[in-house]
Every structure is written in structure tokens, then in C-alpha cells.
Design a protein around this motif. Structure first.
Motif, PDB file in Angstrom:
ATOM      1  N   UNK A   1       0.892  -1.062  -0.084  1.00  0.00           N
ATOM      2  CA  UNK A   1      -0.090  -0.033   0.106  1.00  0.00           C
ATOM      3  C   UNK A   1       0.912   1.148  -0.105  1.00  0.00           C
ATOM      4  N   UNK A   2       0.702   2.270  -0.907  1.00  0.00           N
ATOM      5  CA  UNK A   2       1.279   3.434  -0.950  1.00  0.00           C
ATOM      6  C   UNK A   2       0.843   4.506   0.255  1.00  0.00           C
ATOM      7  N   UNK A   3       1.639   5.313   0.625  1.00  0.00           N
ATOM      8  CA  UNK A   3       1.570   6.312   1.718  1.00  0.00           C
ATOM      9  C   UNK A   3       0.063   6.977   1.325  1.00  0.00           C
ATOM     10  N   UNK A   4      -0.998   7.197   2.220  1.00  0.00           N
ATOM     11  CA  UNK A   4      -1.915   7.938   1.688  1.00  0.00           C
ATOM     12  C   UNK A   4      -2.601   8.821   3.164  1.00  0.00           C
ATOM     13  N   UNK A   5      -3.203   9.999   2.711  1.00  0.00           N
ATOM     14  CA  UNK A   5      -3.930  10.707   3.773  1.00  0.00           C
ATOM     15  C   UNK A   5      -5.324  11.057   3.244  1.00  0.00           C
ATOM     16  N   UNK A   6      -6.277  10.487   4.191  1.00  0.00           N
ATOM     17  CA  UNK A   6      -7.581  10.877   3.973  1.00  0.00           C
ATOM     18  C   UNK A   6      -8.263  12.098   4.837  1.00  0.00           C
ATOM     19  N   UNK A  16     -22.923  13.056  14.835  1.00  0.00           N
ATOM     20  CA  UNK A  16     -22.916  11.648  15.295  1.00  0.00           C
ATOM     21  C   UNK A  16     -22.124  11.738  16.659  1.00  0.00           C
ATOM     22  N   UNK A  17     -22.340  10.380  17.537  1.00  0.00           N
ATOM     23  CA  UNK A  17     -21.780  10.470  18.716  1.00  0.00           C
ATOM     24  C   UNK A  17     -20.028  10.220  18.499  1.00  0.00           C
ATOM     25  N   UNK A  18     -19.958   9.692  17.362  1.00  0.00           N
ATOM     26  CA  UNK A  18     -18.627   9.164  17.004  1.00  0.00           C
ATOM     27  C   UNK A  18     -18.229   9.396  15.638  1.00  0.00           C
ATOM     28  N   UNK A  19     -17.209  10.087  14.844  1.00  0.00           N
ATOM     29  CA  UNK A  19     -16.982  10.408  13.773  1.00  0.00           C
ATOM     30  C   UNK A  19     -15.569  10.395  13.355  1.00  0.00           C
ATOM     31  N   UNK A  20     -15.065   9.927  12.230  1.00  0.00           N
ATOM     32  CA  UNK A  20     -13.745  10.284  11.664  1.00  0.00           C
ATOM     33  C   UNK A  20     -13.309  11.368  11.132  1.00  0.00           C
ATOM     34  N   UNK A  21     -12.299  11.707  11.389  1.00  0.00           N
ATOM     35  CA  UNK A  21     -11.666  13.072  10.849  1.00  0.00           C
ATOM     36  C   UNK A  21     -10.630  13.148   9.885  1.00  0.00           C
ATOM     37  N   UNK A  22      -9.519  12.223  10.304  1.00  0.00           N
ATOM     38  CA  UNK A  22      -8.558  12.092   9.198  1.00  0.00           C
ATOM     39  C   UNK A  22      -8.139  10.431   9.278  1.00  0.00           C
ATOM     40  N   UNK A  23      -7.651   9.702   8.373  1.00  0.00           N
ATOM     41  CA  UNK A  23      -7.046   8.421   8.050  1.00  0.00           C
ATOM     42  C   UNK A  23      -5.974   8.346   7.296  1.00  0.00           C
ATOM     43  N   UNK A  24      -4.913   7.824   7.803  1.00  0.00           N
ATOM     44  CA  UNK A  24      -3.686   7.807   7.048  1.00  0.00           C
ATOM     45  C   UNK A  24      -3.098   6.514   7.038  1.00  0.00           C
ATOM     46  N   UNK A  87       3.235   2.835   9.671  1.00  0.00           N
ATOM     47  CA  UNK A  87       2.313   2.576  10.749  1.00  0.00           C
ATOM     48  C   UNK A  87       0.995   3.366  10.025  1.00  0.00           C
ATOM     49  N   UNK A  88      -0.068   3.006  10.546  1.00  0.00           N
ATOM     50  CA  UNK A  88      -1.446   3.643  10.107  1.00  0.00           C
ATOM     51  C   UNK A  88      -1.870   4.293  11.424  1.00  0.00           C
ATOM     52  N   UNK A 125     -10.096  -1.598   5.899  1.00  0.00           N
ATOM     53  CA  UNK A 125     -11.205  -1.208   4.990  1.00  0.00           C
ATOM     54  C   UNK A 125     -11.373   0.266   4.838  1.00  0.00           C
ATOM     55  N   UNK A 126     -11.073   1.054   5.589  1.00  0.00           N
ATOM     56  CA  UNK A 126     -11.205   2.642   5.660  1.00  0.00           C
ATOM     57  C   UNK A 126     -10.137   2.853   4.531  1.00  0.00           C
ATOM     58  N   UNK A 127      -8.951   2.485   4.823  1.00  0.00           N
ATOM     59  CA  UNK A 127      -7.802   2.713   3.967  1.00  0.00           C
ATOM     60  C   UNK A 127      -7.869   2.313   2.369  1.00  0.00           C
ATOM     61  N   UNK A 128      -8.586   1.292   2.162  1.00  0.00           N
ATOM     62  CA  UNK A 128      -8.885   0.866   0.813  1.00  0.00           C
ATOM     63  C   UNK A 128     -10.177   1.313   0.290  1.00  0.00           C
ATOM     64  N   UNK A 129     -11.002   2.181   1.093  1.00  0.00           N
ATOM     65  CA  UNK A 129     -12.004   2.852   0.368  1.00  0.00           C
ATOM     66  C   UNK A 129     -11.662   4.027  -0.560  1.00  0.00           C
ATOM     67  N   UNK A 130     -12.462   4.532  -1.484  1.00  0.00           N
ATOM     68  CA  UNK A 130     -12.251   5.497  -2.112  1.00  0.00           C
ATOM     69  C   UNK A 130     -11.740   6.801  -1.305  1.00  0.00           C
ATOM     70  N   UNK A 131     -10.733   7.571  -1.692  1.00  0.00           N
ATOM     71  CA  UNK A 131     -10.199   8.661  -1.036  1.00  0.00           C
ATOM     72  C   UNK A 131     -10.972   9.763  -0.876  1.00  0.00           C
ATOM     73  N   UNK A 132     -12.170   9.791  -1.974  1.00  0.00           N
ATOM     74  CA  UNK A 132     -13.044  11.167  -2.031  1.00  0.00           C
ATOM     75  C   UNK A 132     -14.041  11.122  -0.697  1.00  0.00           C
TER      76      UNK A 132
END
Length: 273
Positions: A1-6, A16-24, A87-88, A125-132
Motif C-alpha cells: 500500500x502506498x502512503x495516503x492521507x484521507x 454523530x456520537x463518534x466520527x472520523x476526521x482523518x485516516x492515514x 504505521x497507520x 477497510x477505511x484505507x482501501x475505500x475511495x479517497x473521496x
């Protein structure tokens, strides 16, 4: 997997009571220094190589299979000490974020150890989803974030001290389960574990986050619910006695404190009257 930042758009998830802000994911994590901390909660998983993590004045060596949690606005830094440090991570927030970490036993920034060194599946799974940020993508990420934190409950290894304390208290919990129908003095429970009553109280607080009497009462209330189901013709005072309460009035008071309703209301709610 290549480096990525979402970067996750939060307009549709901030309520929502819980939500993602960045994934990398970094093929090689470089040195990061944050004297003022980071605005969100963060979870990092080390996949390869080693690094040094500093939180305030504490230093940790982290490698494959380790994770570290960072609370918002806590000073920290981390840097590689091997040629490659892979790392992720995921950053997240929400009104229930701190409660979810408490559910995991995480009360402050620090490290943990996983049972497996593989990339955590919901994070993969989050990292392999579309970056959009197309409609629904961030909702799916937040759903996977919730799954990730729930999965960590069984994936995180307890510390050796926690292991010892849990093992020491297990015979007491089994003894309580077998003897809920009668009085259970603290001294008697302490003898089961071959410790002093004072030390037993500390064990309960550290492992179950409850006093022995509170834990016992909760187990008795659970027992009373089953008795209401299997003995629908029984009176409340009979249920109380079978569950280990000497007085029906005390049983009713504890039942309401634990469940938020009276035993009669509980029975009506579940069609047991």
C-alpha cells in the motif's frame, strides 16, 4: 500500500456520537513534534519498524503489534529509530469518543499491545475505500470507526498486572455467582481470594471499577430479571428473597437505582405481569 492521507468531511457526521476526521498510512513515518497536541483523539498502529513516542515527560518504545492513543491537546512527539517505520492511524472525535476509550480501559494518552500484528481490519477497510468524500463515504468511515473501537476491546492485551489481578479475582466472581441467594460478607469473599478485605476492594476497583457490594447488587438485579421471566406468578418480595435481598423495600430501591425503574414497571414493560 502506498502512503495516503484521507481528510474526512464532517458536515454530515459531526452530529454523530463518534466520527472520523482523518485516516492515514505512512510507508515511513517521519518525526512528528506537537508541543500543543492535536485537536482530535488519535489511534496509531505500528506495522513495521520501531519508533520512540514521548507523551509529556514519558517515553515509550513502540514496534509492530503496538498501538498508541493520543487524547486531544496533549503534548507529544514520535520519531522513527529504525530505517523504516510503517504505521497507520485514524483521528476521530464526537461526544462519545472519550466514553468509547473508557470502554476499552484507556483513560489517558499511552500505549497498548495487540494480540495480532496485522493491520486492524476496519482500519484496512477505511484505507482501501475511495479517497473521496462522496455522499455516504464518511458515514461508512464512521461506522467502521465504531467497529474498530469495539473490536479493540478483544484485540487489546491486558498488561501483565491486569492479567494477574483478573486471574486473582475470578474465583471470587465465581463464588459470588454461586451464592447470590444469601448474604456475602466482604471478609468471606476476601478469604476466597486469600487477601485482606481492603485489598479485595482495591482489586474490584481496578478490574471491575466497582465496589464489591455494588457489583454483587448488580448481579442480584440481573438474577431478579431472570426470576421475573421464569417465575411470572411470584410476588416481588419472593423475587427479592430468591435474588438474595433480605428486604423487598431495599430490593426495589436497588432495582430502580440500577435500571431506572421500579420492578413492577420493568415487568409491565417486558410483558411479564
Amino acid at each position: 500500500m502506498k502512503s495516503k492521507l484521507i481528510f474526512c468531511q464532517t458536515e454530515e457526521t459531526i452530529l454523530l456520537p463518534l466520527y472520523a476526521t482523518t485516516i492515514g498510512y505512512w510507508e515511513h513515518q517521519t518525526e512528528t513534534d506537537r508541543p500543543a497536541g492535536f485537536p482530535d483523539y488519535q489511534l496509531h498502529q505500528i506495522l513495521e519498524g520501531k519508533g520512540e513516542l514521548t507523551i509529556k515527560d514519558k517515553r515509550y518504545m513502540v514496534g509492530p503489534g503496538d498501538v498508541f492513543f493520543l487524547y486531544p491537546h496533549i503534548a507529544h512527539s514520535y520519531t522513527p529509530i529504525s530505517r523504516e517505520w510503517r504505521l497507520s492511524w485514524i483521528s476521530f472525535n464526537g461526544r462519545e469518543a472519550s466514553q468509547m476509550l473508557l470502554f476499552l480501559g484507556i483513560r489517558e494518552s499511552g500505549t497498548g499491545r495487540l494480540r495480532d500484528e496485522l493491520l486492524l481490519e476496519p482500519l484496512r477497510e477505511m484505507l482501501t475505500m475511495s479517497d473521496g468524500n462522496e455522499p455516504g463515504a464518511n458515514l461508512e468511515r464512521s461506522k467502521l470507526l465504531y467497529t474498530l473501537l469495539l473490536d479493540l476491546k478483544r484485540n487489546l492485551l491486558p498488561t501483565s498486572k491486569e492479567d494477574d489481578e483478573l486471574e486473582r479475582i475470578q474465583p471470587v466472581l465465581h463464588y459470588i455467582e454461586l451464592n447470590l441467594h444469601r448474604a456475602l460478607p466482604l471478609k468471606e469473599l476476601a478469604e476466597v481470594a486469600s487477601v485482606s478485605p481492603q485489598y479485595l476492594c482495591r482489586l474490584f476497583q481496578r478490574t471491575l471499577h466497582d465496589r464489591p457490594v455494588t457489583y454483587i447488587n448488580k448481579q442480584r438485579i440481573n438474577r431478579s430479571k431472570q426470576l421475573m421471566f421464569t417465575g411470572r406468578d411470584k410476588k416481588i418480595y419472593e423475587i427479592a428473597q430468591l435474588a438474595g435481598f433480605d428486604h423487598a423495600s431495599y430490593f426495589c430501591a436497588v432495582f430502580k437505582r440500577v435500571t431506572g425503574m421500579k420492578p413492577e414497571e420493568f415487568k409491565r414493560l417486558h410483558g411479564l405481569d
